[in-house]
Design an enzyme around this catalytic site. Sequence first.
Site, PDB file in Angstrom:
ATOM      1  N   HIS A   7      -5.759   1.585   2.643  1.00  0.00           N
ATOM      2  CA  HIS A   7      -4.405   1.235   3.074  1.00  0.00           C
ATOM      3  C   HIS A   7      -3.903   0.025   2.297  1.00  0.00           C
ATOM      4  O   HIS A   7      -4.455  -1.069   2.416  1.00  0.00           O
ATOM      5  CB  HIS A   7      -4.428   0.936   4.573  1.00  0.00           C
ATOM      6  CG  HIS A   7      -3.076   0.722   5.156  1.00  0.00           C
ATOM      7  ND1 HIS A   7      -2.752  -0.401   5.883  1.00  0.00           N
ATOM      8  CD2 HIS A   7      -1.963   1.480   5.124  1.00  0.00           C
ATOM      9  CE1 HIS A   7      -1.502  -0.328   6.287  1.00  0.00           C
ATOM     10  NE2 HIS A   7      -0.989   0.800   5.830  1.00  0.00           N
ATOM     11  N   HIS A  49       5.129  -2.364   0.308  1.00  0.00           N
ATOM     12  CA  HIS A  49       5.155  -1.892   1.693  1.00  0.00           C
ATOM     13  C   HIS A  49       6.534  -1.972   2.314  1.00  0.00           C
ATOM     14  O   HIS A  49       6.920  -1.130   3.121  1.00  0.00           O
ATOM     15  CB  HIS A  49       4.176  -2.693   2.556  1.00  0.00           C
ATOM     16  CG  HIS A  49       4.146  -2.260   3.984  1.00  0.00           C
ATOM     17  ND1 HIS A  49       4.894  -2.865   4.979  1.00  0.00           N
ATOM     18  CD2 HIS A  49       3.488  -1.247   4.581  1.00  0.00           C
ATOM     19  CE1 HIS A  49       4.678  -2.252   6.125  1.00  0.00           C
ATOM     20  NE2 HIS A  49       3.830  -1.272   5.918  1.00  0.00           N
TER      21      HIS A  49
END
Length: 241
Positions: A7, A49
């Site tokens: 991630h 992100h």
Amino acid sequence: MAVVIAHRGASGYLPEHTLEGKALAYGLGADFLEQDVVATRDGELVVLHDAYLDDTTDVATRFADRRRSDGHFYVIDFDLRELKSLGVVERLRHGTEEPVYADRFPSGVGSFRINTLDEELDLIRGLNRSMRRNVGIYPEIKDPQWHLQHGIDLSRLVLEKLADHGYRSADDAVFVQCFDPIELRRVRAELGCRLKLVQLVGSAPEYAQLLDAPGLQSVAEYAAGLGPSYSQLVVVGDDGA
């Protein structure tokens, strides 16, 4: 069989979504590397992100006059050339110089940059060749409606870029994810995507309709999987455990 998805790369060890962090995640044995994809003002795809730059770059010291009235510096307000001039840092608490995780990679050390989706896919292809592995990718189409409001069809651009790098069929080592169910249906039906799709869901009330029996049946019509949040899978105690 467990599958490990890195991630934001090896984000516990190096600043998130940097090429260095992705290379480390690869070396640590991840099966898939995740990419959050947003677009620049000139239509380039970068891996970040957030739709804004505030918490992971030095944008406030470099382009102080580009802050919007809501206090954010948005990726879509910058050309790729400008973004490439920014330094990337360990994530900060919003509006401060304080890192969210104080025991992670120290601020002011190293020289990290924003990378394009092209650069990251080239890195992964190169590592797969040299390491004789087939580590996959896990791109997320971030805030597609926000991008459409600014004249950029992010989903179409992402799919075209993936195809350019050889990701075209359900057999390829790629999952495309998105929180927006309407957009993910469009990706499958209108844009003709044959890749495996993952419907992301959170704990917010608007996702409840996707999680009952009719909702799950509906999701199964276009997606290969469901991506719940951590809090939907486990009960977290006061101590974080």
